[in-house]
Every structure is written in C-alpha cells, then in structure tokens.
Design a protein around this motif. Structure first.
Motif, PDB file in Angstrom:
ATOM      1  N   ASN A 404      46.314  43.862  35.435  1.00 30.19           N
ATOM      2  CA  ASN A 404      46.688  42.555  35.975  1.00 30.19           C
ATOM      3  C   ASN A 404      48.135  42.222  35.622  1.00 30.19           C
ATOM      4  O   ASN A 404      48.896  41.729  36.456  1.00 30.19           O
ATOM      5  N   ALA A 405      48.492  42.516  34.350  1.00 29.94           N
ATOM      6  CA  ALA A 405      49.850  42.204  33.898  1.00 29.94           C
ATOM      7  C   ALA A 405      50.860  43.037  34.684  1.00 29.94           C
ATOM      8  O   ALA A 405      51.890  42.523  35.142  1.00 29.94           O
ATOM      9  N   LEU A 440      50.481  31.707  35.760  1.00 26.46           N
ATOM     10  CA  LEU A 440      49.348  31.303  36.593  1.00 26.46           C
ATOM     11  C   LEU A 440      49.651  29.993  37.305  1.00 26.46           C
ATOM     12  O   LEU A 440      50.198  29.074  36.710  1.00 26.46           O
ATOM     13  N   THR A 454      40.746  35.023  43.366  1.00 25.80           N
ATOM     14  CA  THR A 454      41.798  36.030  43.443  1.00 25.80           C
ATOM     15  C   THR A 454      42.944  35.532  44.301  1.00 25.80           C
ATOM     16  O   THR A 454      42.734  34.711  45.206  1.00 25.80           O
ATOM     17  N   MET A 460      39.300  41.565  44.119  1.00 26.60           N
ATOM     18  CA  MET A 460      37.897  41.179  44.181  1.00 26.60           C
ATOM     19  C   MET A 460      37.695  39.878  43.426  1.00 26.60           C
ATOM     20  O   MET A 460      36.726  39.160  43.658  1.00 26.60           O
ATOM     21  N   LEU A 464      38.436  39.316  35.700  1.00 27.60           N
ATOM     22  CA  LEU A 464      38.508  38.425  34.543  1.00 27.60           C
ATOM     23  C   LEU A 464      37.160  37.830  34.174  1.00 27.60           C
ATOM     24  O   LEU A 464      36.877  37.606  33.004  1.00 27.60           O
TER      25      LEU A 464
HETATM   26  P1  ADP Z   1      41.738  40.405  40.792  1.00 28.86           P
HETATM   27  O1  ADP Z   1      42.715  41.133  39.938  1.00 28.86           O
HETATM   28  O2  ADP Z   1      40.839  41.291  41.576  1.00 28.86           O
HETATM   29  O3  ADP Z   1      42.347  39.335  41.633  1.00 28.86           O
HETATM   30  P2  ADP Z   1      40.928  39.114  38.348  1.00 28.86           P
HETATM   31  O4  ADP Z   1      39.693  38.345  38.011  1.00 28.86           O
HETATM   32  O5  ADP Z   1      41.276  40.194  37.422  1.00 28.86           O
HETATM   33  O6  ADP Z   1      40.717  39.662  39.791  1.00 28.86           O
HETATM   34  O7  ADP Z   1      42.141  38.115  38.443  1.00 28.86           O
HETATM   35  C1  ADP Z   1      41.999  36.892  39.144  1.00 28.86           C
HETATM   36  C2  ADP Z   1      43.335  36.290  39.492  1.00 28.86           C
HETATM   37  O8  ADP Z   1      43.959  35.817  38.301  1.00 28.86           O
HETATM   38  C3  ADP Z   1      44.341  37.238  40.090  1.00 28.86           C
HETATM   39  O9  ADP Z   1      44.168  37.360  41.473  1.00 28.86           O
HETATM   40  C4  ADP Z   1      45.652  36.572  39.744  1.00 28.86           C
HETATM   41  O10 ADP Z   1      45.979  35.561  40.679  1.00 28.86           O
HETATM   42  C5  ADP Z   1      45.367  35.878  38.445  1.00 28.86           C
HETATM   43  N1  ADP Z   1      45.888  36.644  37.288  1.00 28.86           N
HETATM   44  C6  ADP Z   1      45.227  37.484  36.495  1.00 28.86           C
HETATM   45  N2  ADP Z   1      46.019  37.983  35.555  1.00 28.86           N
HETATM   46  C7  ADP Z   1      47.253  37.476  35.753  1.00 28.86           C
HETATM   47  C8  ADP Z   1      48.536  37.599  35.117  1.00 28.86           C
HETATM   48  N3  ADP Z   1      48.685  38.410  34.055  1.00 28.86           N
HETATM   49  N4  ADP Z   1      49.579  36.915  35.611  1.00 28.86           N
HETATM   50  C9  ADP Z   1      49.402  36.113  36.664  1.00 28.86           C
HETATM   51  N5  ADP Z   1      48.244  35.936  37.318  1.00 28.86           N
HETATM   52  C10 ADP Z   1      47.167  36.598  36.876  1.00 28.86           C
END
Ligand code: ADP
Length: 505
Positions: A404-405, A440, A454, A460, A464
């Motif tokens: 994600n990062a 965020l 997302t 998906m 998280l």
């Molecule tokens: P996905 O990666 O499939 O979208 P996640 O549950 O892992 O699902 O993440 C959900 C949402 O949280 C991401 O779509 C993103 O918008 C936000 N997000 C997660 N990690 C970060 C991050 N490190 N920096 C910015 N936004 C993040």
C-alpha cells in the motif's frame, strides 16, 4: 666409532659388494657421471624407469636420458651448490616415450676427479594427481564463474574474499571495489545493521540461524537501488579458517519468487476467507443481536399486555409469542455458535523474532517492484522480546502495508519507506510502516479498515480490513496516523510471548 672400525676391517671386495647392494636397492634412480656428463653408473631403478639396460647407457651422455635436454653442464648443475633444488625435467624412455622426473644432482670428487651423482624420481603419479586437482579446480572455477547464481565468499569477519562474475554484474560493482570490504555494503538497512551481529553471534554460539536455510532478503546495488533476493549460505572449514559462501538469486522477476508469492497469496486467500468469515459472523452477531434482543423484549411486552385483557385470544397469542421468543433466542444461539467456531480457527502461533519476520516480509513486498526507487530505512530495536504470532499472517499484514505504501508513493518525488519495531509496555512489540505518500483523504480515513473501501481502480479494498482482523486476533490494535510532513504511519501491536508459557491460543 664401532661402525668405522667395522668398515675398516672390511676387504675392498666387501665394500664393493655392499656398495652394489646399496645402489641397486635404492628406491630412486641413481646415475653417476663424470664432469662431462658421461654416465658411469646407472642403477637398477634407473633401468626400470628408463627401460634401458645399464650396459647400454654407461659411456653415453646423461642428456640421452632426457627429452629436450639442456646443455650437459646445465644438467649437472641442477641442484648443486649450497641450495639443493631438485629440478623438474622430462625423461625419455628407451621406447621414446616421455615422463616427468625430478632430478637432484650432487657433486663430489673421487681420486681427484669430479663426479656428479644424480638422483632421479619418476613423478608421473604425482603429476597426474596435481593435474587432476587442477582440472577439478578449473571445473569448480568455471561453475563459480559461469553459473547463473551470484556467489560471494566471505571470511568470519564478513570481509569479501571472492565473488564471481554474476555477483559483479548483479551488484554493479567492479571486483576490486568490493574485495576485502565488509559484505554488508551490499545490503540495505536493516540487513546491513544486523549482519555483523549475525556473524559474531555465530562465532560465539555456533548457533545456525541462516546457514543451510534459504532466506529472502534485500540486496543493495552500487547505484543505491535495492532488490529482493534469495540467499543461501554454506560454510567451508579450511584448517582453522572458516569461510561462508553465499549463493544469491535475484528474485525480482523470477519464477521462484512468483511461486513463493503464489504460496503466500494462497495463504492470504485462505486467511482472508477465514477472516472474512470471522468478520461476517462478528458483523452478523453485532447487527443481529440487538434487534433480536429487542424483538424478544417486545414480544415479552406484548405478552404482558395481553395478560391485562382480551381474554379470548390469550391462549393462542401466548403460545405463538412463546414460540417466537424461543426462536429469537435460538437465532442468537446459532450466531454465538458460529462466532465461537470461527474464532477457534486454526492458528499456527509460535515464538518468533519480530525483526526477522519483518525482514523477510519487506523483501517479499518488493518482489516485482524492483525499480520503485524507494529508499528503505529501518529502526529495528535489537533485543526485542520474542512475540507469539502466526508468522504467515503477520507477514501478510506487513506485506500489505508495504505494498500500500509503495503504491501510495508511486510517481511522487519523495519516496521513503520507514519501518520500525519497538517494545511497548512489556506486553507488546509495536511495528510500524510509514510512507511519504499523499496521506489519507478524510473520507477514506473515516472508514479505512472497513471492507470494500478502496480508491484504486483495481483495488479490492479488503487488505486493511483483513490486516486489522489479523492484528486483533493477535490481541493487538492497528492504527493509521498522518505523518507531520507527508504520508501515513500504520502501526500495530504483536503480543510478547510469555516466558516458559507456550501457545496462548
Ligand atoms: P486496496 O489496496 O485494495 O484498495 P486496502 O484495504 O489495502 O485495499 O486499502 C484501502 C484504501 O486505503 C486504499 O484504496 C487507499 O485509498 C487507502 N490507503 C491504504 N494505505 C494507504 C497509504 N499508505 N497511503 C494512502 N492511502 C492508503
């Protein structure tokens, strides 16, 4: 004295006989020549070595016994003087075949004339053995040099003794830039900071932590870029010296890595199915318990109302309402049982070193992201207490957060990934993953850990929520906090393993 006296009593014929036995029984070839190299004596061993009868050689020049002989004076000088150095030459047999010999010449005088005594050893067997060793060495060298894997050999202090062409190519250094240097120069943090510790730990305890076990770690190229690699370490003991051989495979795009990722992904699917079930049932329990309890209360109230009048409907209504109350309670029980069942899912918890678990997870997270241009910095607290965790699940969490990062930082100028571990109040180890992405948005932040949230076209939105379920199943909490400069820090707790006590499942 006795020996001299005894010899003195021997007749000239006895002396001659003894001399003959001595010379013919000698286990090396003995040839005696005059100052010009003319052979005067050729012993039995020489006859065997060269295939010549003594009678055929006596009177001939010593040079006849050699292939490509140097001038006779030079032959006679071989090994004479203060330092007797046997000289390797090529002997020639009667049948013309050549064989390697070692010739040592001794000089002396007899009755005022110079004599030269040559000792000849056939060194065919020795040469063959040497050649076999050289051949084997060359073969090994060619494997070392041309094999697809990078190979780096280090000493006990971590200094690079040798490396092959694949290693030179993989890390982008010239050989002489790394020879003699500490191998940690080829590792980014945290691997770099921990390597000396690994070596000294092994020197003092001989406890094998990485030897013989393949590990996934990160490598650092000359240009500062990093890449995930599979590392296998072997140990070589040469006399008192101990060396370590590292076989390195870049797994950035490799099949092996893909397979490994697939394994992890299969695990993830498995984990997510379980956690999805866990989530579903928790959600169900939470959502349904309230209305069900309320329904049961209303029904009871209705019953009380009926108790106050409407005589004729009473028995029927009572019976129905009792049944309804029974059913709602039963529904509650079903949900409770489902929740109990899911919460008791299989969990392979064991004592782990949080830093090791992190290292491997980070490297795996970088598979397929080789040119991300991200700088990775770590602050891993040493001497952390061991944690009691399901390693695969926790690695999934880290992998997810790192991915994600990386995704959040893609295309940004500043791309810094910071990872940290630290003890927290005796009961937990805190792990954090911090980035320099855009952070965020308020909308996402408010429901970050909910499933199906997302902002990615291909996302998906369950990563998280799974991460949080895993962390909570371990008794910890997961939080996301905005960084003062830019980006987000995700952090979570892992439970410290209690001394002596095993699984707290
Ligand atoms: P996905 O990666 O499939 O979208 P996640 O549950 O892992 O699902 O993440 C959900 C949402 O949280 C991401 O779509 C993103 O918008 C936000 N997000 C997660 N990690 C970060 C991050 N490190 N920096 C910015 N936004 C993040």
């Amino acid at each position: 004295m006795e020996h001299v006296a005894q010899t003195a009593r021997l007749s000239a014929a006895d002396v001659q006989a003894r001399f003959d036995v001595l010379v013919s029984a000698a286990a090396c070839g003995i040839v005696v020549t005059d100052a010009a190299g003319c052979v005067q004596l050729f012993n039995l061993m020489c006859e065997r070595q060269f295939g010549h009868a003594a009678a055929d050689i006596v009177g001939k020049n010593i040079a006849t016994l050699l292939a490509d002989p140097p001038p006779p004076e030079e032959i006679l000088r071989s090994g004479t003087g203060d330092t007797v150095l046997p000289r390797e030459m090529v002997g020639r047999r009667k049948d013309g075949s050549a064989f390697p010999i070692l010739l040592s010449m001794g000089a002396g005088t007899l009755d005022g004339t110079s004599l030269f005594v040559g000792y000849i050893q056939d060194i065919t067997a020795q040469k063959e053995a040497e050649n076999a060793i050289r051949e084997r060495e060359e073969r090994l060298r060619s494997v070392f040099e041309t094999g697809p894997d990078a190979i780096i050999i280090i000493d006990e202090m971590g200094r690079i003794e040798s490396l092959n062409a694949a290693a030179v190519w993989l890390f982008g250094y010239l050989e002489n830039e790394v020879l003699g240097q500490n191998v940690k120069m080829l590792m980014p943090p945290p691997y770099r900071d921990r390597h000396d510790g690994y070596l000294s730990h092994y020197r003092t305890t001989a406890e094998k932590r990485v030897i013989g076990i393949g590990r996934v770690v990160m490598g650092l190229r000359r240009d500062g870029s990093t890449f995930p690699m599979e590392l296998n370490i072997g140990e070589i003991q040469i006399g008192e010296r101990r060396l370590f051989t590292g076989f390195i495979r870049d797994i950035t795009e490799r099949e092996g890595a893909a397979r490994r990722l697939q394994d992890l992904q299969a695990e993830l699917v498995h984990v997510s199915r379980l956690t999805a079930m866990g989530q579903m049932s928790s959600a169900l329990a939470h959502e349904l318990n309230q209305p069900l309890t309320a329904a049961s209360n209303y029904v009871k109230a209705a019953r009380r109302t009926l108790d106050q009048g409407v005589e004729q409907t009473r028995p029927k209504v009572q019976e129905l309402l009792d049944k309804a109350a029974g059913q709602t309670l039963r529904a509650g029980q079903i949900i409770r049982r489902l929740r109990d069942f899911v919460e008791k899912r299989e969990d392979n918890r064991a004592r782990e070193d949080a830093n090791n678990v992190m290292e491997e997870a980070i490297a795996l997270a970088f598979v397929g992201a080789s040119d991300s241009g991200v700088t990775v910095s770590t602050k891993f607290e040493e001497n952390l207490p061991q944690v009691l965790i399901d390693k695969i699940q926790i690695q999934q969490v880290v992998l997810n957060l790192v991915r994600n990062a990386l995704e959040a930082m893609a295309g940004r100028d500043r791309r810094e990934l910071r990872l940290a571990t630290a003890p927290e109040g005796g009961a937990f180890v805190r792990v954090s993953v911090s980035d320099t992405g855009p952070g965020l948005s308020e909308e996402v932040a408010s429901k970050l850990f909910q499933p199906f949230v997302t902002t990615k076209s291909e996302g998906m939105g369950i990563g998280l929520s799974i991460c949080r379920s895993i962390v909570e199943a371990h008794g910890g909490k997961m939080t996301a906090t905005p960084n003062p400069d830019s980006g987000v820090t995700f952090s979570f707790q892992l439970p410290v393993a209690r001394d002596g006590g095993e699984e707290a499942a």
